[in-house]
Design a protein around this motif. Sequence first.
Motif, short mmCIF file in Angstrom:
data_model
loop_
_atom_site.label_atom_id
_atom_site.label_comp_id
_atom_site.label_asym_id
_atom_site.label_seq_id
_atom_site.Cartn_x
_atom_site.Cartn_y
_atom_site.Cartn_z
N LYS A 1 25.50 12.90 72.35
CA LYS A 1 26.49 13.97 72.37
C LYS A 1 27.80 13.39 72.91
O LYS A 1 27.80 12.67 73.91
CB LYS A 1 26.00 15.09 73.29
N ALA A 2 28.91 13.72 72.27
CA ALA A 2 30.16 13.07 72.62
C ALA A 2 30.59 13.37 74.05
O ALA A 2 31.19 12.52 74.72
CB ALA A 2 31.27 13.50 71.66
N ASP A 3 30.27 14.56 74.54
CA ASP A 3 30.71 14.89 75.90
C ASP A 3 29.76 14.34 76.97
O ASP A 3 29.97 14.56 78.15
CB ASP A 3 30.91 16.40 76.07
N GLN A 4 28.72 13.66 76.53
CA GLN A 4 27.79 13.11 77.51
C GLN A 4 27.72 11.59 77.46
O GLN A 4 26.75 10.98 77.89
CB GLN A 4 26.39 13.69 77.27
N THR A 5 28.73 10.98 76.85
CA THR A 5 28.71 9.52 76.79
C THR A 5 30.12 8.98 77.01
O THR A 5 31.06 9.75 77.22
CB THR A 5 28.15 9.05 75.43
N ASN A 6 30.25 7.69 77.02
CA ASN A 6 31.56 7.08 77.22
C ASN A 6 31.64 5.77 76.44
O ASN A 6 30.66 5.34 75.84
CB ASN A 6 31.82 6.84 78.70
N GLN A 7 32.82 5.17 76.44
CA GLN A 7 33.05 3.97 75.63
C GLN A 7 32.09 2.85 75.98
O GLN A 7 31.57 2.17 75.11
CB GLN A 7 34.48 3.48 75.83
N GLU A 8 31.87 2.69 77.30
CA GLU A 8 31.03 1.57 77.72
C GLU A 8 29.61 1.71 77.18
O GLU A 8 29.02 0.78 76.67
CB GLU A 8 31.00 1.45 79.25
N GLU A 9 29.08 2.96 77.28
CA GLU A 9 27.72 3.19 76.81
C GLU A 9 27.64 2.97 75.29
O GLU A 9 26.72 2.31 74.80
CB GLU A 9 27.26 4.61 77.15
N LEU A 10 28.61 3.51 74.57
CA LEU A 10 28.60 3.35 73.12
C LEU A 10 28.64 1.88 72.75
O LEU A 10 27.91 1.41 71.88
CB LEU A 10 29.78 4.09 72.48
N MET A 11 29.53 1.14 73.43
CA MET A 11 29.66 -0.28 73.12
C MET A 11 28.34 -1.01 73.37
O MET A 11 27.98 -1.92 72.63
CB MET A 11 30.78 -0.89 73.97
#
Lengths: 522, 407
Positions: free
Chosen positions: A496-506
């Motif tokens: 979910k976009a509101d439960q993640t951040n750039q670092e996690e996605l990367m």
Amino acid sequence: MAGKNDVILEMRHITKRFGPVTALDDVNIRVNRGEIFSVCGENGAGKSTLMNVLSGVYGYGTYEGDIVYNGEVCKFRSVRDSEQKGIVIIHQELALQPYLSVLDNLFLGDERKKGLAIDTATERVEAKKVLEQVGLDVDVDTLISNLGVGKQQLVEIAKALLKNVKLLILDEPTAALNDEDSERLLKMIDHLRRTQGLTAIIISHKLNEIAESADEVQVIRDGKTISHISVDAEHPLDQNILIRDMVGRPLTNRYPEHTSHIGGEVLRVEDWKVHHPLDTHRLVAKGVSFNVRAGEIVGLAGLIGAGRTETAMSIFGHQYGVESSGKIVLDGKPVTFPTVSSAVEQGVAYATEDRKVYGLNLLQNIRENTSMANFRHLAHMGVIDRVKERKIAQKYLHEFKTKAPSIETPTGNLSGGNQQKVVLAKWVSTDPKVLILDEPTRGIDVGAKYEIYEIIDQLADSGSGVLMISSELPELLGVCDRIYTMSNGIITACKKADQTNQEELMRYMTSSVPISKEDVFA
Amino acid sequence: MTDSTATTSKKEVTQQRTLKDMLLANVRSYGIFLALVVVILVFQGLTGGRLLTPNNVVALFQQNAYVMITAIGMLMVIIATDIDLSVGSVIAFVGGIGAIAMRDWGMNWFLAVIIMLLIGLLIGAFQGFWVAYVGVPGFVTTLGGMLLFRGLATVIAGESIPVSDNTFRSIASAYLPNIFGFWGNLDGLTVVVGLVCIIAYIVLQFRARNKAVKNGLQAEPTSYVVLKCVLVALIGGYFTVLLAQSGNETSGGIPVSLLIIVLLIAIYWFVLNRTVYGRNVYAIGGNRRAAILSGIDTRRTEFCIFLNMGFLEGVASVITLSRLASATAQTGQSFEMDAIAACFIGGTAVTGGIGTIPGAMVGALIMGVLNQGLSIMGVNAAWVSVIKGLVVIFAVAYDILSKRSKH
């Protein structure tokens, strides 16, 4: 680093007119030796024009003002003149010959010769040296077309080094690169200036990169120099101030406020596989599964080479690869898309990346491009209903705030942002159940980006599902409801976009662990 | 709400484009017509007024009918970034078949025409198959076709085959019957048709404008429409009077070949401008990848372009056979070059995607006027060729230079 007062380049009172249009209006810049000087501004602000004046594309006499390089006034009449002084420009659209080798490209126009023949032995030795400097490890006999964009960019820089470059101008060097390649490129330039005293002028839209790499930032707006910001460790760049100067108004929020109203599932893709068109044993998508619900904006993040575009293209009427397989469920019914038109007719639209190559016919006008995919609504018995066609084109011109004199304006005359709006109009007018967007804001300025996001939100609000492929993580986080990450042909996460951040996605974008079956669908 | 008022006022401004704007915006598309007028006036002067005598005008169309007809097909081929080099050979071959059909197979003229058109279509399908479905470039396919059909033409018409059917022979030379008799020295039918065309043009122009205004779309300024109507009435009227005076005591007026040309221009103008197929032709030429990704069946479109080219080659071979009254293996040498030249002179882009039927037709007429004017002046055919060659180069150079100066 060299002292602040060691000025390598000064451009004084540069004014450049194209007919009645003033592209540059009394522009003044001053670049110190050994620094990374960043030029910022919206598309059409005049950045590229300024660089073209500097490099001699627009020769002496076609502009007003002085170029002072190493203390002397220069009168470049062509790119060759400026290159002789060590000023090399690398354009946004790379100028390499795709069917020549790396070696031939490096020395194109400046071949090392022995008598009449090309001295390849010497060339190989020199090539090896410069390729090492830029950190590119490829066989010099590889054809350029077999290299990715990131590596092609490095070949361009190696070519500049061969020309004994002192001042390197890079126009949007990272626009086509993923984050990893961008970072490597900027590090390499930083390295070159430390070891070789290179000075670099970088034009970029990616504000994070500017914040990280630049020593000096010059903002240009409407052909005028607006502000100058010095950046160092104690004074990091305030991106909000930069954006304010670029667009001339404070942009408090770079992404529009939007609450999604998510309905039932519209598209489900299960276990999608596709093989590389040339290397047919290689799987580019290794069993990709995802779904999109009505009114939902789903992101697809991944590094270049992850297989995002290839997956989308192969689903969309088998436009990529061979031997594709997998299950597609549209509105609860299993379907196949053997051709593009079958996909469009069943309600799937795909706004491709690289609008100039895959999206638009630049010779045709806005009206003709808008109706290109929509003739089943616009024609009876093969005859086009012209009134209806014009009305629809007019409607989207107005709704999307496309800046053009009329729907009869050729799309080749529009700026990137407005071209992208025409591409969107083309697909939105087909009334799709699912719209796939591939890098919808690449190479587009901040203001136009915002308007594109608004269009995407509106489309979702009208009940369509949106799948958005993007290499800009902040954009995905700012616009999407849910984000899939893809790495090397597999889906690695769904967040979910509101439960993640750039670092996690990367982290997931570089992971090689596939997502568990339970988590893949929402 | 300042935003919305700003956009509405801007819309009003764009809707009230002035006459000057319209003339400037269309100067490129009118340039070619101006060039034709200049060429006509120059030769009218050089030939002491002999260029525009009624019978010379009729001859201009009769002699250049094949160029105009094949240029229509060639235009579509070039817009789609292809080329057809086989036109002349196909015309020779189809002509040979037609002549044999009438002499040896005992067919009447009508059946022969049908057979010729069908063979044309078949050849078009043959070449279209290789280009569209196999992917052999048009240049190569039709280069093969050029050799292939010239060879076949030589096989069937190595010795020339005369055509004795008088009706068939009259297709290229006859006039429409003067059912309204002669009014003074003017053919009645021609005058009526001329007037009807001019009035129809004026009515259509105003109707289109009213429709646009009614739907709130951008409309041309009235002065511009009036100017167009006055010019068309003047030129159309002059042309009508010229045609009405042509022929001899018993027949005259509108030549049959002109009727065929006008019909084809009307049909193909509609196809190219108002149908999905026509739009697809431009889409393929402008950006093939984008066309494919928009769901356009580029293969079928490309196949149809060549199919259609074959049909028009069939029509051209009927006219050519009728005019020459015998089929020979040498018929139609370099006809493809005439068609290609007409397209390029008429502003068709060498790189595809751009081109219009009126442009190509004017291109064909410019070549025709050059031919006829120079031959009236008694210039050697070799020099005519030299001059035509230079005109083609200048025309394309002008096109490229004018584009460059716009940037």
